[in-house]
Write a protein that holds these residues in place. Structure first.
Motif, PDB file in Angstrom:
ATOM      1  N   GLU A  17      31.568 -35.641 -48.648  1.00 53.02           N
ATOM      2  CA  GLU A  17      31.864 -36.930 -49.290  1.00 53.02           C
ATOM      3  C   GLU A  17      32.429 -37.959 -48.317  1.00 53.02           C
ATOM      4  N   LEU A  18      32.761 -37.532 -47.109  1.00 57.79           N
ATOM      5  CA  LEU A  18      33.228 -38.489 -46.107  1.00 57.79           C
ATOM      6  C   LEU A  18      32.063 -39.361 -45.684  1.00 57.79           C
ATOM      7  N   ASP A  19      32.334 -40.646 -45.435  1.00 62.97           N
ATOM      8  CA  ASP A  19      31.258 -41.542 -45.008  1.00 62.97           C
ATOM      9  C   ASP A  19      30.908 -41.279 -43.543  1.00 62.97           C
ATOM     10  N   GLU A  20      29.996 -42.070 -42.998  1.00 62.86           N
ATOM     11  CA  GLU A  20      29.534 -41.855 -41.625  1.00 62.86           C
ATOM     12  C   GLU A  20      30.642 -42.037 -40.599  1.00 62.86           C
ATOM     13  N   ARG A  21      31.712 -42.738 -40.969  1.00 62.07           N
ATOM     14  CA  ARG A  21      32.861 -42.909 -40.071  1.00 62.07           C
ATOM     15  C   ARG A  21      33.874 -41.784 -40.240  1.00 62.07           C
ATOM     16  N   GLY A  22      33.636 -40.880 -41.196  1.00 66.16           N
ATOM     17  CA  GLY A  22      34.576 -39.797 -41.446  1.00 66.16           C
ATOM     18  C   GLY A  22      35.730 -40.222 -42.336  1.00 66.16           C
ATOM     19  N   ARG A  23      35.445 -41.112 -43.290  1.00 66.31           N
ATOM     20  CA  ARG A  23      36.497 -41.627 -44.170  1.00 66.31           C
ATOM     21  C   ARG A  23      36.121 -41.498 -45.639  1.00 66.31           C
ATOM     22  N   ALA A  24      37.154 -41.482 -46.460  1.00 67.00           N
ATOM     23  CA  ALA A  24      36.991 -41.501 -47.915  1.00 67.00           C
ATOM     24  C   ALA A  24      38.315 -41.968 -48.516  1.00 67.00           C
ATOM     25  N   VAL A  25      38.242 -42.455 -49.737  1.00 63.78           N
ATOM     26  CA  VAL A  25      39.447 -42.823 -50.482  1.00 63.78           C
ATOM     27  C   VAL A  25      39.525 -41.897 -51.685  1.00 63.78           C
ATOM     28  N   VAL A  26      40.689 -41.282 -51.869  1.00 67.82           N
ATOM     29  CA  VAL A  26      40.896 -40.329 -52.957  1.00 67.82           C
ATOM     30  C   VAL A  26      42.185 -40.688 -53.684  1.00 67.82           C
ATOM     31  N   ARG A  27      42.391 -40.059 -54.818  1.00 64.85           N
ATOM     32  CA  ARG A  27      43.626 -40.244 -55.583  1.00 64.85           C
ATOM     33  C   ARG A  27      44.496 -39.001 -55.444  1.00 64.85           C
ATOM     34  N   VAL A  28      45.765 -39.238 -55.198  1.00 66.85           N
ATOM     35  CA  VAL A  28      46.762 -38.173 -55.204  1.00 66.85           C
ATOM     36  C   VAL A  28      47.831 -38.647 -56.181  1.00 66.85           C
ATOM     37  N   GLY A  29      47.786 -38.099 -57.361  1.00 70.61           N
ATOM     38  CA  GLY A  29      48.674 -38.574 -58.418  1.00 70.61           C
ATOM     39  C   GLY A  29      48.303 -40.002 -58.775  1.00 70.61           C
ATOM     40  N   GLU A  30      49.257 -40.898 -58.665  1.00 67.77           N
ATOM     41  CA  GLU A  30      49.050 -42.311 -58.998  1.00 67.77           C
ATOM     42  C   GLU A  30      48.598 -43.134 -57.801  1.00 67.77           C
ATOM     43  N   GLU A  31      48.550 -42.538 -56.643  1.00 61.86           N
ATOM     44  CA  GLU A  31      48.320 -43.304 -55.422  1.00 61.86           C
ATOM     45  C   GLU A  31      46.931 -43.076 -54.818  1.00 61.86           C
ATOM     46  N   GLU A  32      46.359 -44.178 -54.284  1.00 63.33           N
ATOM     47  CA  GLU A  32      45.124 -44.058 -53.511  1.00 63.33           C
ATOM     48  C   GLU A  32      45.501 -43.688 -52.086  1.00 63.33           C
ATOM     49  N   VAL A  33      44.780 -42.714 -51.548  1.00 63.18           N
ATOM     50  CA  VAL A  33      45.043 -42.199 -50.215  1.00 63.18           C
ATOM     51  C   VAL A  33      43.751 -42.275 -49.410  1.00 63.18           C
ATOM     52  N   ALA A  34      43.858 -42.769 -48.178  1.00 62.44           N
ATOM     53  CA  ALA A  34      42.709 -42.840 -47.283  1.00 62.44           C
ATOM     54  C   ALA A  34      42.656 -41.571 -46.441  1.00 62.44           C
ATOM     55  N   LEU A  35      41.506 -40.927 -46.440  1.00 58.56           N
ATOM     56  CA  LEU A  35      41.256 -39.805 -45.539  1.00 58.56           C
ATOM     57  C   LEU A  35      40.554 -40.373 -44.320  1.00 58.56           C
ATOM     58  N   VAL A  36      41.026 -40.013 -43.138  1.00 61.07           N
ATOM     59  CA  VAL A  36      40.486 -40.557 -41.896  1.00 61.07           C
ATOM     60  C   VAL A  36      40.319 -39.420 -40.899  1.00 61.07           C
ATOM     61  N   ARG A  37      39.108 -39.283 -40.349  1.00 61.40           N
ATOM     62  CA  ARG A  37      38.868 -38.240 -39.352  1.00 61.40           C
ATOM     63  C   ARG A  37      39.060 -38.837 -37.961  1.00 61.40           C
ATOM     64  N   VAL A  38      39.871 -38.143 -37.148  1.00 65.67           N
ATOM     65  CA  VAL A  38      40.106 -38.541 -35.763  1.00 65.67           C
ATOM     66  C   VAL A  38      39.905 -37.304 -34.905  1.00 65.67           C
ATOM     67  N   ASP A  39      38.961 -37.367 -33.993  1.00 68.52           N
ATOM     68  CA  ASP A  39      38.682 -36.243 -33.095  1.00 68.52           C
ATOM     69  C   ASP A  39      38.506 -34.925 -33.856  1.00 68.52           C
ATOM     70  N   GLY A  40      37.780 -34.978 -34.976  1.00 66.53           N
ATOM     71  CA  GLY A  40      37.474 -33.791 -35.748  1.00 66.53           C
ATOM     72  C   GLY A  40      38.581 -33.330 -36.678  1.00 66.53           C
ATOM     73  N   ARG A  41      39.704 -34.019 -36.679  1.00 65.76           N
ATOM     74  CA  ARG A  41      40.843 -33.630 -37.529  1.00 65.76           C
ATOM     75  C   ARG A  41      41.069 -34.687 -38.607  1.00 65.76           C
ATOM     76  N   LEU A  42      41.324 -34.226 -39.825  1.00 71.74           N
ATOM     77  CA  LEU A  42      41.547 -35.156 -40.935  1.00 71.74           C
ATOM     78  C   LEU A  42      43.019 -35.514 -41.070  1.00 71.74           C
ATOM     79  N   HIS A  43      43.241 -36.778 -41.411  1.00 72.33           N
ATOM     80  CA  HIS A  43      44.575 -37.294 -41.678  1.00 72.33           C
ATOM     81  C   HIS A  43      44.515 -37.997 -43.026  1.00 72.33           C
ATOM     82  N   ALA A  44      45.652 -38.047 -43.716  1.00 77.95           N
ATOM     83  CA  ALA A  44      45.727 -38.717 -45.010  1.00 77.95           C
ATOM     84  C   ALA A  44      46.878 -39.717 -44.976  1.00 77.95           C
TER      85      ALA A  44
END
Length: 113
Positions: A17-44
């Motif tokens: 579900e990550l886009d071609e840049r390695g990103r997605a937006v998801v919900r964690v509880g009430e908050e929107e969280v950006a997932l970002v891939r950097v050098d093969g590792r995901l950050h939120a």
């Protein structure tokens, strides 16, 4: 980041579900969280820039720095700190991948080291 201790991780997306840049937006509880891939590792990180609420997932990226598309405030996805605006920061969350399932810690927000 590795899940440690009592963190409660919840599934939020699949790797496909990550886009071609390695990103997605998801919900964690009430908050929107950006997932970002950097050098093969995901950050939120929180999706909304604290300055004007710009969607960080839509900004430019330079290594570990993610830039707000509205006014180019930069945030380090590893720590949440802004190297260009001292005192500004975004929340970061522990994230892990099990198989192809992306999980984010729902029980607590991480503090920058």
């Amino acid at each position: 980041m590795n899940g440690q201790g009592d963190e409660h991780f919840i599934p939020v997306a699949r790797l496909g579900e990550l886009d071609e840049r390695g990103r997605a937006v998801v919900r964690v509880g009430e908050e929107e969280v950006a997932l970002v891939r950097v050098d093969g590792r995901l950050h939120a990180v929180q999706q909304a820039c604290p300055h004007r609420g710009g969607p960080l997932s839509e900004g430019d990226q330079d290594g570990c720095l993610l830039y707000c598309p509205l006014h180019a405030w930069a945030f380090d996805v590893r720590t949440g700190a802004s190297p260009t605006n001292p005192g500004a920061r975004v929340r970061i969350y522990a994230v892990r991948v099990i198989g192809d399932e992306i999980q984010v810690a729902a029980s607590s927000r991480l503090r920058a080291p």
